[in-house]
Structures are given as structure tokens and as C-alpha cells.
Scaffold this motif. Structure first.
Motif, PDB file in Angstrom:
ATOM      1  N   PRO A  71     -18.016  11.199   4.756  1.00  0.00           N
ATOM      2  CA  PRO A  71     -17.424  12.030   3.700  1.00  0.00           C
ATOM      3  C   PRO A  71     -15.902  12.098   3.753  1.00  0.00           C
ATOM      4  N   LEU A  72     -15.320  12.123   4.968  1.00  0.00           N
ATOM      5  CA  LEU A  72     -13.863  12.148   5.058  1.00  0.00           C
ATOM      6  C   LEU A  72     -13.278  10.797   4.669  1.00  0.00           C
ATOM      7  N   LEU A  73     -13.879   9.721   5.151  1.00  0.00           N
ATOM      8  CA  LEU A  73     -13.388   8.386   4.815  1.00  0.00           C
ATOM      9  C   LEU A  73     -13.502   8.130   3.318  1.00  0.00           C
ATOM     10  N   ASP A  74     -14.514   8.713   2.679  1.00  0.00           N
ATOM     11  CA  ASP A  74     -14.711   8.551   1.241  1.00  0.00           C
ATOM     12  C   ASP A  74     -13.569   9.168   0.450  1.00  0.00           C
ATOM     13  N   ARG A  75     -12.863  10.129   1.049  1.00  0.00           N
ATOM     14  CA  ARG A  75     -11.769  10.812   0.360  1.00  0.00           C
ATOM     15  C   ARG A  75     -10.420  10.126   0.564  1.00  0.00           C
ATOM     16  N   ILE A  76     -10.388   9.044   1.311  1.00  0.00           N
ATOM     17  CA  ILE A  76      -9.152   8.293   1.532  1.00  0.00           C
ATOM     18  C   ILE A  76      -9.139   7.104   0.576  1.00  0.00           C
ATOM     19  N   ASP A  77      -8.131   7.055  -0.291  1.00  0.00           N
ATOM     20  CA  ASP A  77      -8.117   6.065  -1.376  1.00  0.00           C
ATOM     21  C   ASP A  77      -7.827   4.644  -0.903  1.00  0.00           C
ATOM     22  N   LEU A  78      -6.867   4.494   0.014  1.00  0.00           N
ATOM     23  CA  LEU A  78      -6.399   3.171   0.423  1.00  0.00           C
ATOM     24  C   LEU A  78      -6.641   2.986   1.916  1.00  0.00           C
ATOM     25  N   ARG A  79      -7.261   1.875   2.268  1.00  0.00           N
ATOM     26  CA  ARG A  79      -7.507   1.557   3.681  1.00  0.00           C
ATOM     27  C   ARG A  79      -6.961   0.163   3.949  1.00  0.00           C
ATOM     28  N   VAL A  80      -5.947   0.101   4.775  1.00  0.00           N
ATOM     29  CA  VAL A  80      -5.198  -1.138   4.949  1.00  0.00           C
ATOM     30  C   VAL A  80      -5.218  -1.529   6.411  1.00  0.00           C
ATOM     31  N   GLU A  81      -5.532  -2.788   6.677  1.00  0.00           N
ATOM     32  CA  GLU A  81      -5.499  -3.313   8.037  1.00  0.00           C
ATOM     33  C   GLU A  81      -4.098  -3.848   8.329  1.00  0.00           C
TER      34      GLU A  81
ATOM     35  N   ALA B 176      -7.451  -2.958  -6.420  1.00  0.00           N
ATOM     36  CA  ALA B 176      -7.906  -1.623  -6.022  1.00  0.00           C
ATOM     37  C   ALA B 176      -9.174  -1.701  -5.183  1.00  0.00           C
ATOM     38  N   ILE B 177     -10.083  -2.604  -5.551  1.00  0.00           N
ATOM     39  CA  ILE B 177     -11.305  -2.787  -4.764  1.00  0.00           C
ATOM     40  C   ILE B 177     -10.976  -3.324  -3.379  1.00  0.00           C
ATOM     41  N   GLN B 178     -10.056  -4.272  -3.308  1.00  0.00           N
ATOM     42  CA  GLN B 178      -9.666  -4.848  -2.030  1.00  0.00           C
ATOM     43  C   GLN B 178      -9.027  -3.800  -1.123  1.00  0.00           C
ATOM     44  N   LEU B 179      -8.319  -2.834  -1.692  1.00  0.00           N
ATOM     45  CA  LEU B 179      -7.655  -1.798  -0.905  1.00  0.00           C
ATOM     46  C   LEU B 179      -8.614  -0.712  -0.438  1.00  0.00           C
TER      47      LEU B 179
ATOM     48  N   GLY C   9       0.269   9.092  -5.605  1.00  0.00           N
ATOM     49  CA  GLY C   9      -0.123  10.220  -4.772  1.00  0.00           C
ATOM     50  C   GLY C   9      -1.433  10.003  -4.057  1.00  0.00           C
ATOM     51  N   HIS C  10      -1.744   8.755  -3.681  1.00  0.00           N
ATOM     52  CA  HIS C  10      -3.032   8.413  -3.076  1.00  0.00           C
ATOM     53  C   HIS C  10      -2.973   8.525  -1.556  1.00  0.00           C
ATOM     54  N   SER C  11      -4.058   8.996  -0.960  1.00  0.00           N
ATOM     55  CA  SER C  11      -4.163   9.053   0.499  1.00  0.00           C
ATOM     56  C   SER C  11      -4.312   7.646   1.062  1.00  0.00           C
ATOM     57  N   LEU C  12      -3.880   7.478   2.315  1.00  0.00           N
ATOM     58  CA  LEU C  12      -3.737   6.137   2.876  1.00  0.00           C
ATOM     59  C   LEU C  12      -4.111   6.148   4.349  1.00  0.00           C
ATOM     60  N   LEU C  13      -4.824   5.098   4.775  1.00  0.00           N
ATOM     61  CA  LEU C  13      -5.204   4.932   6.174  1.00  0.00           C
ATOM     62  C   LEU C  13      -4.781   3.552   6.653  1.00  0.00           C
ATOM     63  N   PHE C  14      -3.976   3.519   7.734  1.00  0.00           N
ATOM     64  CA  PHE C  14      -3.584   2.270   8.377  1.00  0.00           C
ATOM     65  C   PHE C  14      -4.473   2.059   9.603  1.00  0.00           C
TER      66      PHE C  14
ATOM     67  N   ALA D  30       0.830  -1.209   0.000  1.00  0.00           N
ATOM     68  CA  ALA D  30       0.000   0.000   0.000  1.00  0.00           C
ATOM     69  C   ALA D  30       0.861   1.255   0.000  1.00  0.00           C
ATOM     70  N   LEU D  31       1.976   1.246   0.740  1.00  0.00           N
ATOM     71  CA  LEU D  31       2.889   2.386   0.726  1.00  0.00           C
ATOM     72  C   LEU D  31       3.419   2.651  -0.677  1.00  0.00           C
ATOM     73  N   GLU D  32       3.785   1.595  -1.378  1.00  0.00           N
ATOM     74  CA  GLU D  32       4.309   1.742  -2.735  1.00  0.00           C
ATOM     75  C   GLU D  32       3.252   2.323  -3.669  1.00  0.00           C
ATOM     76  N   ILE D  33       2.024   1.861  -3.541  1.00  0.00           N
ATOM     77  CA  ILE D  33       0.938   2.364  -4.395  1.00  0.00           C
ATOM     78  C   ILE D  33       0.661   3.830  -4.084  1.00  0.00           C
ATOM     79  N   ALA D  34       0.618   4.165  -2.789  1.00  0.00           N
ATOM     80  CA  ALA D  34       0.352   5.548  -2.402  1.00  0.00           C
ATOM     81  C   ALA D  34       1.428   6.483  -2.935  1.00  0.00           C
ATOM     82  N   ALA D  35       2.694   6.074  -2.843  1.00  0.00           N
ATOM     83  CA  ALA D  35       3.781   6.924  -3.328  1.00  0.00           C
ATOM     84  C   ALA D  35       3.760   7.042  -4.848  1.00  0.00           C
ATOM     85  N   ALA D  36       3.418   5.967  -5.531  1.00  0.00           N
ATOM     86  CA  ALA D  36       3.444   5.984  -6.999  1.00  0.00           C
ATOM     87  C   ALA D  36       2.360   6.881  -7.575  1.00  0.00           C
TER      88      ALA D  36
END
Length: 504
Positions: free
Chosen positions: A381-391, A494-497, A216-221, A208-214
Motif C-alpha cells: 500500500p505504501l509503495l502504491d502511493r509512490i508515483d515514480l520508482r527509479v533505479e 509513465a509506465i516505465q517510471l 508534485g509526484h512522489s519519488l523513490l530512488f 525523474a527529478l524534473e518530472i517530480a518537481a513539475a
């Protein structure tokens, strides 16, 4: 000559509108009046200017009525940048320097009581404003501020250390010494960020870190305490591609508004880590005069928000606009300022109040209602703006004590740079900021991938924003693979993330 005009600049957000400093000396009761919507710091310049002129061995017109007008009169002026222009205007109006030479320069600088020039905020913003609207004048700044402004190419620029240096250069005569050029910037070594190889396990989070950096996607751990969420987030900056010259200028211009810019940090991505007690003003900016907040200070860098649900609700909701538009507008009764805010948001949170939902030991004792209320602090609405959500799951002691098994930051950063370059060549920007109207052309899906995505969107009840963000993430995954079109694999990943929060 009893009237002199000096050119300078104010600061209004990242804008630096021109200001004309007019100084008039008249007979009458001795006084020193400053007009033109000046803030308290500007009005205090009267005492600094008087002492600086006298301690420099120059003559101050004590027996005159001094009137200083900062025009335009409806533009707010703040800071100490007008000390030098006011002092030069008084000296020119009293005939101690050649007033005709003032018109070929713009001045800004704070004066000490001894006449030394001190740096001012926003030097880079002034230089950028002069490049956008050339005036043919030369910008004169204190030495450290001039070194900052020298980053702007093809800008007429000079520097000085003392009021007497400027006065000597403006004396009437052909033998006057010229003002010095700013010192050349010292090349700085590349920053040393924490290495990704230090992270044990957590393959999904590293991906997920690699995808976010490549892209520019927002990310939530999301995960229990001690699973490495902060450790992962602190390594994201080291994966980002090098800054372009324009990005470096924009980032440094914002940082220079908050304080003296550190030249050693030039062209380095910024990592901002506000505490969870930060207010909405601290995060998005505000105050009078308006100042940039953390989301703007992290422009073209990383904004890491640890313990996300613990931030005040108003502060989190204030992030909606900058996350969507990449800009923030601060409106006040007297003025309005706009700041850039195109940062990469990475956030971390526990899955429940006790934090142990999903942990190996101890077991979570929170009720479903407590978990729901805790996760409800992050609005839809805020969670909707975060592209990647990773457990981020807890690791066993055996996995933690095992040898390092992942790639280092340099290897991942090379793939990220190659994927980002594909995006720049194709659409001129990162995938995360592609306009919705371009997605059909940029994110071309293969037939089977389109049907699968439509089916998932219907079953999960996604909004239009969610669908577009999944498309952007899938485009980034295809870029990492070097593929022209988007197949079923990138779409499924992408759907899984974009999964929901655990336990919800």
C-alpha cells in the motif's frame, strides 16, 4: 473596577480559537487562582506575572483574592501566551489602566520577570485566524512575533517590547502614546540550493527529478551505496517553482508551531530530512498537546527519507493517509488537531541488505529470500502511493571523472515552472493532486495511448490508484512537452517510471 476582560487566543493545531481572560479582584484571604482547563505552563504564569508587574514599577494587588478565568472552560490552553493578557487584566481590574480600551485589542505574549515581552509560538496562526473571522480588534504581540504576523496582509497589528509600553498606550487620557507598528520585513535573497549540474551521468534519475518537481509526484530512488541517490534528492528543492503567497503563509504557519519562525526563510521551500530512527509520532505528529510532525513541517516543500526500509514499520505505515489526502488528523482523548501535509516525498533505499545488488563491484551475495524480505519492509500500500520508482545504477570511474554533461538547476527549473503554470491555468493545482473525477477531462488520452495503457494495466495487475497515478504522471510529461493531449510517448514513459523494485 474589580472585574476586567481581556481578549486573547489559544492554539489548537493550526486553529486559533478566541479566549476570554476574565480577572476578578475580591476581598478575602489573599490568593491567586487560575481556572479554565489551563496546562502547567499557563499556571506557572502566576509567578511570572507577579514579578513582571512589580519589577515594572506597577502595583500588584497583594491584599486581594485574584481569580483568573480562561474561557471557554472546556478549551485546553497551553503555552506562555496568556502572560500579557493576565497581567493587563490584573492592572485593569485594579484601576491602573483604562479597561475600556482593552476591548479594542487582542493580546498574546510571554513576560520575563523584568517585564520584557518574549515571542510566542503560533503568531502566524493567530493572525490567519483573525483574517478568516474578522473581529475589528487589533492584535498586539511581542516585536519578533509581530514581525512574523505582519506577513498576513490587511491585519490590524501592533507590537511592544515591554509591559510598560502596553500599559502606557492603555492609560486613560488623550495624550497616551500609540503602540508601535511592527518592523517592515527585510527582503531576503533567493536561497542557494545545490546545483543539479554537479551530478555526473544518471540521465534517468535527473529526468525523474524534473518530472517530480513539475507535477508534485512522489519519488523513490533505488540503487547501491554511493551512486548519488542522496545527492540527487538534495537538489530537488532547487527545481521547484517559487511559492505563492498563500503557500508561503501556510508553510510558515506550520513551522511557527514548532518554534520561532525564521524570517530569513520566508517564502522558501522547506527540505526536511528525518533520521531513519524517527518514530511515527516524529513523522506524522502527535503528543499532548498535538504537535506537527515532519510530514507537516515539510508542507509545500520536500520530505527526504533516506534508507527508507530502515524506518520503523509503524512510522512508514503512518504516512499512508497524508500521502493520499495531504492532511493528517491527530486524535487524542482530550482534543483533536488537524495539520496540512501536502509535501513532495522523495525516498532512497538500497536494493538489498548488503546494498550491492546491481553494483559493478563488489558483487551482491544476498539470497533471493533475503532480498525479498528486505524489500518487503516497504509495504505494497505504501509503495502504491509512490508515483515514480527509479533505479540509480553505479557509474564507472571513467564516467565519474568525465566533464559535467548535464543541465544546471536553473535551466531545468525554468521548464518545471512553465509546466506547473500550465497545470495551474488548466485545473488550478498540480497534477499529483488532481481529483479522480477530473482525470477524464484533464488527462485526455489519444486513441492509441488509451489502448496501450489499458493493456499494460491488465498485464501488470494494477490497482485503480496505480492507474490514476500513471495518468497523472503522463499528464505531467505532456505538460513538459507543451502538448494538450497525452500521446503514446508520455504514457509509455509513465509506465516505465512505475517499475517494480530491482530483483523482486
Amino acid at each position: 473596577m474589580s472585574l476586567a476582560t481581556v481578549h486573547s487566543r489559544a492554539l489548537l493545531g493550526l486553529q486559533a480559537p478566541p479566549v476570554t481572560v476574565e480577572v476578578h479582584l475580591a476581598n478575602g484571604l489573599p490568593s491567586f487562582t487560575l481556572v479554565g482547563l489551563a496546562e502547567m505552563e499557563v499556571k506557572e504564569s502566576r509567578e511570572r506575572v507577579r514579578a513582571a508587574v512589580l519589577n515594572s514599577g506597577l502595583t500588584f494587588p497583594h491584599d486581594k483574592r485574584i481569580t483568573v478565568n480562561l474561557g471557554p472552560a472546556d478549551l485546553p490552553k497551553e503555552g506562555c501566551r496568556f502572560d500579557l493578557p493576565i497581567a493587563l487584566g490584573i492592572l485593569a481590574a485594579s484601576g491602573q489602566i483604562d479597561a475600556r480600551r482593552l476591548d479594542r485589542h487582542e493580546f498574546a505574549g510571554e513576560l520575563s520577570l523584568a517585564g520584557d515581552l518574549r515571542p510566542v509560538h503560533g503568531a502566524l496562526a493567530m493572525a490567519l485566524a483573525m483574517r478568516r473571522a474578522p473581529t475589528g480588534r487589533c492584535l498586539v504581540l511581542p516585536e519578533s512575533s509581530a514581525q512574523e504576523a505582519a506577513r498576513v496582509p490587511d491585519l490590524p497589528l501592533r507590537c511592544a517590547r515591554h509591559l510598560l509600553d502596553v500599559v502606557a498606550a492603555l492609560r486613560d487620557g488623550d495624550d497616551t502614546p500609540p503602540l508601535a507598528l511592527p518592523p517592515a520585513p527585510i527582503p531576503q535573497p533567493a536561497p542557494r540550493w545545490p546545483d543539479l549540474v554537479d551530478v555526473r551521468g544518471q540521465v534517468g534519475a535527473r529526468r525523474a527529478l524534473e518530472i517530480a518537481a513539475a507535477g508534485g509526484h512522489s519519488l523513490l530512488f533505488v540503487g547501491p551505496p554511493g551512486t548519488g541517490k542522496s545527492m540527487l534528492a538534495q537538489r530537488l528543492t532547487g527545481l521547484l517553482p517559487p511559492m505563492t503567497e498563500q503557500e508561503a503563509l501556510e508553510s510558515a504557519a506550520v513551522l511557527s508551531l514548532a518554534g520561532p519562525f525564521d524570517a530569513s526563510r520566508w517564502s522558501q521551500r522547506t527540505l526536511r530530512t528525518p533520521h531513519h530512527s524517527a518514530s511515527s509520532v516524529a513523522l506524522v505528529g502527535g503528543g499532548s498537546p498535538p504537535r506537527p510532525g515532519e510530514v507537516s513541517l515539510a508542507h509545500h516543500g520536500v520530505l527526504f527519507m533516506d534508507e527508507l526500509p530502515e524506518f520503523p514499520r509503524a512510522a512508514l505505515e503512518a504516512l499512508r493517509e497524508p500521502l493520499e489526502n495531504g492532511r493528517i488528523t491527530i486524535s487524542r482523548a482530550a482534543r483533536q488537531a488537524e495539520f496540512p501535509a501536502r509535501c513532495l516525498l522523495v525516498a532512497a533505499m538500497n536494493p538489498c541488505p548488503c546494498g550491492h545488488l546491481g553494483a559493478i563491484r563488489p558483487a551482491c551475495r544476498c539470497t533471493p529470500e533475503q532480498v525479498r524480505r528486505y524489500q518487503g519492509r516497504i509495504s505494497g500500500p505504501l509503495l502504491d502511493r509512490i508515483d515514480l520508482r527509479v533505479e540509480v545504477l553505479a557509474l564507472t570511474p571513467q564516467a565519474l571523472s568525465a566533464r559535467r554533461d548535464g543541465e544546471d538547476s536553473a535551466t531545468v527549473a525554468a521548464r518545471v515552472a512553465a509546466a506547473r503554470q500550465r497545470q495551474l491555468d488548466r485545473q488550478g493545482c498540480a497534477n499529483a493532486v488532481v481529483e479522480s473525477g477530473q482525470l477524464d477531462e484533464v488527462a485526455a488520452l489519444q486513441a492509441g495511448a488509451r489502448e496501450f495503457l489499458d493493456s499494460a494495466a491488465n498485464r501488470l495487475g494494477w490497482s485503480g490508484r496505480s492507474l490514476h497515478r500513471v495518468l497523472r504522471v503522463a499528464r505531467t510529461l505532456a505538460d513538459l512537452d507543451g502538448a494538450e493531449s497525452i500521446g503514446l510517448g508520455p504514457v509509455a514513459e509513465a509506465i516505465q517510471l512505475r517499475r517494480g523494485l530491482p530483483g523482486a
